[in-house]
Design a protein around this motif. Structure first.
Motif, short mmCIF file in Angstrom:
data_model
loop_
_atom_site.label_atom_id
_atom_site.label_comp_id
_atom_site.label_asym_id
_atom_site.label_seq_id
_atom_site.Cartn_x
_atom_site.Cartn_y
_atom_site.Cartn_z
N GLY A 24 0.82 -1.83 -0.40
CA GLY A 24 -0.04 -0.01 -0.05
C GLY A 24 1.26 1.46 0.07
O GLY A 24 0.45 2.40 -0.54
N LEU A 25 1.87 1.37 0.63
CA LEU A 25 2.79 2.13 1.07
C LEU A 25 3.57 2.65 -0.67
O LEU A 25 3.86 3.65 -1.06
N LEU A 26 4.36 1.47 -0.81
CA LEU A 26 4.52 1.72 -2.89
C LEU A 26 3.82 1.99 -3.42
O LEU A 26 3.85 2.04 -4.73
N ALA A 27 2.45 2.12 -3.97
CA ALA A 27 1.16 2.12 -4.50
C ALA A 27 1.07 3.51 -4.83
O ALA A 27 0.78 4.03 -6.01
N SER A 28 1.96 4.50 -4.02
CA SER A 28 1.90 6.07 -4.60
C SER A 28 3.40 5.58 -4.98
O SER A 28 4.36 5.80 -5.37
N LEU A 32 6.74 5.25 -4.43
CA LEU A 32 8.16 4.30 -5.78
C LEU A 32 8.84 4.30 -6.47
O LEU A 32 10.18 3.95 -6.01
N HIS A 33 8.90 5.83 -6.53
CA HIS A 33 10.28 6.51 -7.26
C HIS A 33 11.41 6.57 -5.94
O HIS A 33 12.24 7.10 -6.63
N ILE A 34 10.22 6.92 -5.34
CA ILE A 34 11.72 7.30 -3.62
C ILE A 34 12.35 5.89 -3.73
O ILE A 34 13.83 5.98 -3.47
N ALA A 64 9.63 9.53 5.80
CA ALA A 64 9.03 9.19 7.26
C ALA A 64 8.16 8.21 7.37
O ALA A 64 8.21 7.56 8.40
N LYS A 65 7.09 8.07 6.18
CA LYS A 65 6.01 7.22 6.30
C LYS A 65 7.10 5.65 6.15
O LYS A 65 6.63 4.44 6.50
N LEU A 66 7.98 6.08 5.14
CA LEU A 66 8.65 4.55 4.75
C LEU A 66 9.57 4.16 5.88
O LEU A 66 9.87 2.97 5.76
N LYS A 67 10.23 5.22 5.95
CA LYS A 67 10.87 4.70 7.18
C LYS A 67 10.12 4.06 8.53
O LYS A 67 10.78 2.93 9.41
#
Length: 118
Positions: A24-28, A32-34, A64-67
């Protein structure tokens, strides 16, 4: 009890929920580019923002969300935070997905989905 089919045991409900949250986080596309950029090597937020074409506060929020989800880590170097992905499996997932879709971009099922607005 988890089912075993074809020699593979089904993952637990918690593992599936954790995987869905990560995907879900990688759906952005921005996150995903980051992740793609960080799969190439570590970077600070300023360089990441330049690379992905995002505003510094937005890229910082994405990081921050990915971390928080454990997909990226950070370490302090003087006054700046350097972000990186230390899980080779996450790097592989991102590289394989983006690489496959890039290779099949024209005339591919993914390209057709994009054209259909999916």
């Amino acid at each position: 009890m988890a089912k075993v089919v074809g020699g593979f045991q089904d993952p637990s409900a918690q593992v599936l929920a954790d995987a869905a949250a990560a995907f879900g986080l990688l759906a952005s596309s921005a996150r995903l580019h980051i992740m793609w950029a960080l799969s190439q090597g570590e970077s600070d937020v300023t360089h990441l923002a330049d690379r992905v074409g995002g505003a510094l506060p937005a890229v910082s929020q994405h990081l921050a969300k990915l971390k928080l989800a454990g997909l990226v880590r950070a370490r302090r170097e003087g006054r700046r935070q350097v972000y990186y992905v230390d899980d080779p499996d996450i790097v592989t997932v991102v590289r394989v997905m983006v690489g496959q879709l890039t290779a099949r971009e024209t005339g591919s099922p993914a390209g057709r989905l994009r054209e259909a607005g999916v």
